[in-house]
Design an enzyme around this catalytic site. Structure first.
Site, PDB file in Angstrom:
ATOM      1  N   SER A 108       0.843  -1.206   0.000  1.00  0.00           N
ATOM      2  CA  SER A 108       0.000   0.000   0.000  1.00  0.00           C
ATOM      3  C   SER A 108       0.874   1.251   0.000  1.00  0.00           C
ATOM      4  O   SER A 108       0.587   2.218  -0.711  1.00  0.00           O
ATOM      5  CB  SER A 108      -0.920   0.024   1.212  1.00  0.00           C
ATOM      6  OG  SER A 108      -1.831  -1.037   1.157  1.00  0.00           O
ATOM      7  N   CYS A 109       1.926   1.218   0.782  1.00  0.00           N
ATOM      8  CA  CYS A 109       2.866   2.349   0.786  1.00  0.00           C
ATOM      9  C   CYS A 109       3.498   2.525  -0.590  1.00  0.00           C
ATOM     10  O   CYS A 109       3.612   3.641  -1.099  1.00  0.00           O
ATOM     11  CB  CYS A 109       3.963   2.139   1.829  1.00  0.00           C
ATOM     12  SG  CYS A 109       3.422   2.326   3.524  1.00  0.00           S
ATOM     13  N   ALA A 110       3.899   1.430  -1.200  1.00  0.00           N
ATOM     14  CA  ALA A 110       4.511   1.506  -2.529  1.00  0.00           C
ATOM     15  C   ALA A 110       3.542   2.130  -3.528  1.00  0.00           C
ATOM     16  O   ALA A 110       3.935   2.971  -4.352  1.00  0.00           O
ATOM     17  CB  ALA A 110       4.940   0.115  -2.992  1.00  0.00           C
ATOM     18  N   PHE A 131       3.319   5.861  -2.825  1.00  0.00           N
ATOM     19  CA  PHE A 131       4.521   6.554  -3.281  1.00  0.00           C
ATOM     20  C   PHE A 131       4.483   6.741  -4.795  1.00  0.00           C
ATOM     21  O   PHE A 131       4.800   7.811  -5.314  1.00  0.00           O
ATOM     22  CB  PHE A 131       5.780   5.790  -2.899  1.00  0.00           C
ATOM     23  CG  PHE A 131       6.039   5.732  -1.415  1.00  0.00           C
ATOM     24  CD1 PHE A 131       5.590   6.715  -0.550  1.00  0.00           C
ATOM     25  CD2 PHE A 131       6.746   4.676  -0.884  1.00  0.00           C
ATOM     26  CE1 PHE A 131       5.829   6.648   0.819  1.00  0.00           C
ATOM     27  CE2 PHE A 131       7.000   4.595   0.483  1.00  0.00           C
ATOM     28  CZ  PHE A 131       6.556   5.587   1.327  1.00  0.00           C
TER      29      PHE A 131
END
Length: 62
Positions: free
Chosen positions: A32-34, A37
């Protein structure tokens, strides 16, 4: 994605200490962070709550 690759590489050493649900949740978080970003859509918010009359922390005083 590098965080996710390193986690996947390290998982065989960690899996004896953590349940499978931890692995799935952590992979979900990392991916999810990727995605955030890549989309350049993530934001960071920090909210400091204090009782009325309590001074704010020194780092937040203006």
């Amino acid at each position: 994605m590098a965080w996710h690759r390193r986690f996947r590489h390290a998982w065989p050493k960690l899996k004896g200490r953590y349940p499978e649900t931890f692995r799935r949740m952590w992979e979900y978080y990392l991916l999810s962070c990727a995605g955030a970003f890549r989309a350049r859509s993530n934001q960071l918010w920090q909210i400091v709550m204090t009782k009325p009359g309590t001074p704010q922390p020194a780092s937040r005083q203006t």
